[in-house]
Design an enzyme around this catalytic site. Sequence first.
Site, PDB file in Angstrom:
ATOM      1  N   ALA A 254       0.845  -1.211   0.000  1.00  0.00           N
ATOM      2  CA  ALA A 254       0.000   0.000   0.000  1.00  0.00           C
ATOM      3  C   ALA A 254       0.873   1.252   0.000  1.00  0.00           C
ATOM      4  O   ALA A 254       1.204   1.778  -1.068  1.00  0.00           O
ATOM      5  CB  ALA A 254      -0.958  -0.034   1.176  1.00  0.00           C
ATOM      6  N   ARG A 255       1.277   1.714   1.176  1.00  0.00           N
ATOM      7  CA  ARG A 255       2.179   2.865   1.276  1.00  0.00           C
ATOM      8  C   ARG A 255       3.101   2.644   2.469  1.00  0.00           C
ATOM      9  O   ARG A 255       2.664   2.180   3.534  1.00  0.00           O
ATOM     10  CB  ARG A 255       1.397   4.172   1.469  1.00  0.00           C
ATOM     11  CG  ARG A 255       0.773   4.731   0.194  1.00  0.00           C
ATOM     12  CD  ARG A 255       1.827   5.212  -0.813  1.00  0.00           C
ATOM     13  NE  ARG A 255       1.251   5.748  -2.035  1.00  0.00           N
ATOM     14  CZ  ARG A 255       0.992   5.045  -3.136  1.00  0.00           C
ATOM     15  NH1 ARG A 255       1.224   3.748  -3.171  1.00  0.00           N
ATOM     16  NH2 ARG A 255       0.505   5.637  -4.213  1.00  0.00           N
ATOM     17  N   GLU A 284      11.509   6.317  -0.435  1.00  0.00           N
ATOM     18  CA  GLU A 284      11.660   5.631  -1.724  1.00  0.00           C
ATOM     19  C   GLU A 284      12.569   6.419  -2.648  1.00  0.00           C
ATOM     20  O   GLU A 284      12.326   7.601  -2.852  1.00  0.00           O
ATOM     21  CB  GLU A 284      10.287   5.435  -2.378  1.00  0.00           C
ATOM     22  CG  GLU A 284       9.412   4.492  -1.568  1.00  0.00           C
ATOM     23  CD  GLU A 284       8.085   4.140  -2.250  1.00  0.00           C
ATOM     24  OE1 GLU A 284       7.876   4.545  -3.411  1.00  0.00           O
ATOM     25  OE2 GLU A 284       7.290   3.459  -1.612  1.00  0.00           O
ATOM     26  N   HIS A 303       8.266  -0.698  -5.699  1.00  0.00           N
ATOM     27  CA  HIS A 303       6.969  -0.033  -5.936  1.00  0.00           C
ATOM     28  C   HIS A 303       6.409  -0.374  -7.330  1.00  0.00           C
ATOM     29  O   HIS A 303       6.202   0.512  -8.163  1.00  0.00           O
ATOM     30  CB  HIS A 303       7.099   1.479  -5.754  1.00  0.00           C
ATOM     31  CG  HIS A 303       5.777   2.135  -5.454  1.00  0.00           C
ATOM     32  ND1 HIS A 303       5.628   3.170  -4.563  1.00  0.00           N
ATOM     33  CD2 HIS A 303       4.516   1.896  -5.909  1.00  0.00           C
ATOM     34  CE1 HIS A 303       4.359   3.539  -4.505  1.00  0.00           C
ATOM     35  NE2 HIS A 303       3.666   2.775  -5.325  1.00  0.00           N
TER      36      HIS A 303
HETATM   37  N1  LIG Z   1       2.277  -0.497  -4.694  1.00  0.00           N
HETATM   38  C1  LIG Z   1       1.556  -0.014  -5.705  1.00  0.00           C
HETATM   39  O1  LIG Z   1       2.006   0.045  -6.839  1.00  0.00           O
HETATM   40  C2  LIG Z   1       0.151   0.423  -5.434  1.00  0.00           C
HETATM   41  C3  LIG Z   1      -0.773   0.415  -6.496  1.00  0.00           C
HETATM   42  C4  LIG Z   1      -2.078   0.802  -6.225  1.00  0.00           C
HETATM   43  C5  LIG Z   1      -2.470   1.201  -4.971  1.00  0.00           C
HETATM   44  N2  LIG Z   1      -1.548   1.219  -3.964  1.00  0.00           N
HETATM   45  C6  LIG Z   1      -1.958   1.575  -2.591  1.00  0.00           C
HETATM   46  O2  LIG Z   1      -2.777   0.494  -2.101  1.00  0.00           O
HETATM   47  C7  LIG Z   1      -3.674   0.986  -1.111  1.00  0.00           C
HETATM   48  C8  LIG Z   1      -5.078   0.510  -1.397  1.00  0.00           C
HETATM   49  O3  LIG Z   1      -5.531   1.042  -2.621  1.00  0.00           O
HETATM   50  P1  LIG Z   1      -7.079   0.893  -3.050  1.00  0.00           P
HETATM   51  O4  LIG Z   1      -7.182   1.368  -4.460  1.00  0.00           O
HETATM   52  O5  LIG Z   1      -7.591  -0.446  -2.689  1.00  0.00           O
HETATM   53  O6  LIG Z   1      -7.694   1.994  -2.085  1.00  0.00           O
HETATM   54  P2  LIG Z   1      -9.196   2.178  -1.626  1.00  0.00           P
HETATM   55  O7  LIG Z   1      -9.375   3.611  -1.328  1.00  0.00           O
HETATM   56  O8  LIG Z   1     -10.150   1.499  -2.566  1.00  0.00           O
HETATM   57  O9  LIG Z   1      -9.218   1.350  -0.242  1.00  0.00           O
HETATM   58  C9  LIG Z   1      -8.563   1.782   0.900  1.00  0.00           C
HETATM   59  C10 LIG Z   1      -9.343   1.294   2.090  1.00  0.00           C
HETATM   60  O10 LIG Z   1      -8.662   1.669   3.277  1.00  0.00           O
HETATM   61  C11 LIG Z   1      -9.671   1.839   4.253  1.00  0.00           C
HETATM   62  N3  LIG Z   1      -9.206   2.492   5.475  1.00  0.00           N
HETATM   63  C12 LIG Z   1      -9.162   3.808   5.761  1.00  0.00           C
HETATM   64  N4  LIG Z   1      -8.742   3.987   7.029  1.00  0.00           N
HETATM   65  C13 LIG Z   1      -8.485   2.754   7.519  1.00  0.00           C
HETATM   66  C14 LIG Z   1      -8.027   2.264   8.768  1.00  0.00           C
HETATM   67  N5  LIG Z   1      -7.735   3.112   9.772  1.00  0.00           N
HETATM   68  N6  LIG Z   1      -7.900   0.939   8.947  1.00  0.00           N
HETATM   69  C15 LIG Z   1      -8.195   0.083   7.950  1.00  0.00           C
HETATM   70  N7  LIG Z   1      -8.652   0.489   6.740  1.00  0.00           N
HETATM   71  C16 LIG Z   1      -8.789   1.797   6.525  1.00  0.00           C
HETATM   72  C17 LIG Z   1     -10.749   2.613   3.527  1.00  0.00           C
HETATM   73  O11 LIG Z   1     -11.998   2.532   4.200  1.00  0.00           O
HETATM   74  C18 LIG Z   1     -10.760   1.893   2.189  1.00  0.00           C
HETATM   75  O12 LIG Z   1     -11.729   0.853   2.156  1.00  0.00           O
HETATM   76  C19 LIG Z   1      -3.504   2.507  -1.126  1.00  0.00           C
HETATM   77  O13 LIG Z   1      -2.619   2.855  -0.082  1.00  0.00           O
HETATM   78  C20 LIG Z   1      -2.854   2.791  -2.449  1.00  0.00           C
HETATM   79  O14 LIG Z   1      -2.112   3.998  -2.400  1.00  0.00           O
HETATM   80  C21 LIG Z   1      -0.256   0.824  -4.161  1.00  0.00           C
END
Ligand SMILES: NC(=O)c1ccc[n+]([C@@H]2O[C@H](COP(=O)([O-])OP(=O)(O)OC[C@H]3O[C@@H](n4cnc5c(N)ncnc54)[C@H](O)[C@@H]3O)[C@@H](O)[C@H]2O)c1
Length: 346
Positions: A254-255, A284, A303
């Site tokens: 995620a991040r 990063e 990433h």
């Molecule tokens: N590594 C990569 O290349 C890459 C690619 C895409 C997305 N990402 C990252 O992956 C993550 C998820 O992306 P997504 O598109 O599924 O996002 P999304 O917004 O669809 O889902 C994120 C979820 O996190 C939940 N959330 C918020 N606060 C929270 C907490 N305190 N505890 C638990 N859950 C909580 C939200 O309710 C939401 O359902 C993000 O951080 C995004 O930046 C990384």
Amino acid sequence: MTTILSAGDHFVRPSQFTAALKSAVGDSAPLDITELMLPWPIEPFGAVENVREASGTVDDLIGALQGVEIAVTQMAPFAARVFEQCPDLRLIGVCRGGPVNVDLDAATAAGVIVTNAPGRNAQAAAEFAVGLMLAAMRHLPAVHEEMRDGVWRGDHYTYENAGGELSGETVGLVGLGSISRIVARILQAFGATVIATDPFAEPLDGVELVELDELLRRSGIVSLHARLTPETHQMIDATRLEQMRPGAILVNTARGGLLDHEPLPDLLRSGRLGGLALDVYDVEPPPADSPLLSAPNVVLTPHLAGATRMTADRAAAIIADEVKRFLADQGCRYVVNPEVQERLVP
Ligand SMILES: NC(=O)c1ccc[n+]([C@@H]2O[C@H](COP(=O)([O-])OP(=O)(O)OC[C@H]3O[C@@H](n4cnc5c(N)ncnc54)[C@H](O)[C@@H]3O)[C@@H](O)[C@H]2O)c1
């Protein structure tokens, strides 16, 4: 004639935006498209003026935006200054999930609609996360490296060194959004028990929603999928890491900011943490002397989770469709500042 800037990069290329726009809009509206190439991912993204995860300079963007009404991009730095100096701008299509490269308050104040592309890389990131789980659980990178060095270690097959299986394992998903919903489905096909914690998510069939401390206690694999916000910053800190099952595996696609990286090398060396797979980092790229780079039982990728060609194709197509809807006064589907669209398209 509508003036458009395709501010692409080396993943979603300017020409790809241009082709998607021409295909979506067709002959219904004449377009005058100019292109700007941003240096990401050849150069890492970063903070630019008052926006995050951006690429290129504000001055170059302002120069390219003179007389432009619509901009499509993934990484261009739409800092506050852009909105003061580009009065013709009406729509920004950002082909990513979190448009953190746009100063949303400034866009809203200037009456510029901002749309994004949620879910464009969800399949790619979900498949990658499950791949990292398998790689960490079965020590794939380490044994691959040994084979390349001419080493065939029989003791990997000993009971104490052997890995686990997804089937029958409890996997805890922190965040149940676009990506982790797909991860859950894939894991269920493997026969895993999937639990999740997310204070805002709709329930998902077959996935038990629990509190974070229960999730950490029960899961053999914990996978992070929340967005990074002030509330989720370092949500997995040293105390939370101590709550994990001894020998459990932690995966973060995620991040990096969700996780305190400092305790990780010691936890890995002691075996308290059985494995760690990271695609994202607090810094990063991580510095060359980062102790994580030499820690045991780690799987590290730069990433890449969202990086498939299908992601780039989908991203450009979603944003081109938003532009088409905007030009036809149909209202964009993924507006992140709906109050502006409501003012313009009653
Ligand atoms: N590594 C990569 O290349 C890459 C690619 C895409 C997305 N990402 C990252 O992956 C993550 C998820 O992306 P997504 O598109 O599924 O996002 P999304 O917004 O669809 O889902 C994120 C979820 O996190 C939940 N959330 C918020 N606060 C929270 C907490 N305190 N505890 C638990 N859950 C909580 C939200 O309710 C939401 O359902 C993000 O951080 C995004 O930046 C990384």
